[in-house]
Design an enzyme around this catalytic site. Sequence first.
Site, PDB file in Angstrom:
ATOM      1  N   GLU A  12       7.711   3.733  -2.672  1.00 34.11           N
ATOM      2  CA  GLU A  12       7.612   2.311  -2.953  1.00 34.11           C
ATOM      3  C   GLU A  12       8.771   1.778  -3.799  1.00 34.11           C
ATOM      4  O   GLU A  12       8.910   0.568  -3.963  1.00 34.11           O
ATOM      5  CB  GLU A  12       6.274   2.022  -3.660  1.00 34.11           C
ATOM      6  CG  GLU A  12       5.060   2.330  -2.798  1.00 34.11           C
ATOM      7  CD  GLU A  12       3.773   2.431  -3.588  1.00 34.11           C
ATOM      8  OE1 GLU A  12       2.713   2.098  -3.017  1.00 34.11           O
ATOM      9  OE2 GLU A  12       3.801   2.845  -4.759  1.00 34.11           O
ATOM     10  N   ASP A 191      -2.085  -1.072   4.706  1.00 36.92           N
ATOM     11  CA  ASP A 191      -3.184  -0.724   5.600  1.00 36.92           C
ATOM     12  C   ASP A 191      -4.247  -1.809   5.498  1.00 36.92           C
ATOM     13  O   ASP A 191      -4.189  -2.677   4.625  1.00 36.92           O
ATOM     14  CB  ASP A 191      -3.764   0.645   5.240  1.00 36.92           C
ATOM     15  CG  ASP A 191      -4.364   0.671   3.844  1.00 36.92           C
ATOM     16  OD1 ASP A 191      -5.578   0.443   3.716  1.00 36.92           O
ATOM     17  OD2 ASP A 191      -3.613   0.894   2.867  1.00 36.92           O
TER      18      ASP A 191
END
Length: 224
Positions: A12, A191
Amino acid sequence: MKIGVITPMAEEKIALTAILKDTVTRQHGSTTITSGTYNGHEVMLTESGIGKVAAASATTVMIDNFNPDLIVNTGSAGALDPELKIGDEVIGTRIAYSDVDVTTFGYAYGQLPNRPLYYEADASVVAEFKKLTTTKEGLIVSGDQFIQEDGKKKILAHFPDALLAEMEAAAVAQVATQFGTPFIVLRGVSDLANGESNVVFDDFVIEAGKASAKLLIRYLDQKK
């Protein structure tokens, strides 16, 4: 401006690490912090690790050693709002715990004793970010679970307006609030918090991290 950036996972922070110049890396216990410059700003970047304890520890180290003007928690998250899709950016304006329950003592679900239910991101910083994007902004909730369909239903029963679920932001927000340091949370959707989340997460976590990083970079580009 001094900005402390906290990401849970290495994937990330790739986009953010790439933009820094004159970097120096220091070790503080088990927390590694890389500092550098971007567009005249001093940026401190750390990978906290996953979960609330790891996030709280890294935030404490960041603030205590570098005294940033702003803490930014970036990374990925699962969508609770059905309108969100993978890759979307979200600005967290309110942050709460999704796995705290001391209601037997009269507290609201999600509220720790003698703490607020919601941690509020800095209003002036939120306003500046909102000028840069039309992305959704609102409530993000945190708990030490990777959320799937059953967990999603439970969270929405308590927090029907929650946009995202993840595992660190509330801990970052709590520590920043206790130190009196302004904070904001930027998350990209990795997600959809459904039965397939464990399958798609690895494929999209880097893209989700890039989405939140791009929003932070746009902020730094216009911030003097």
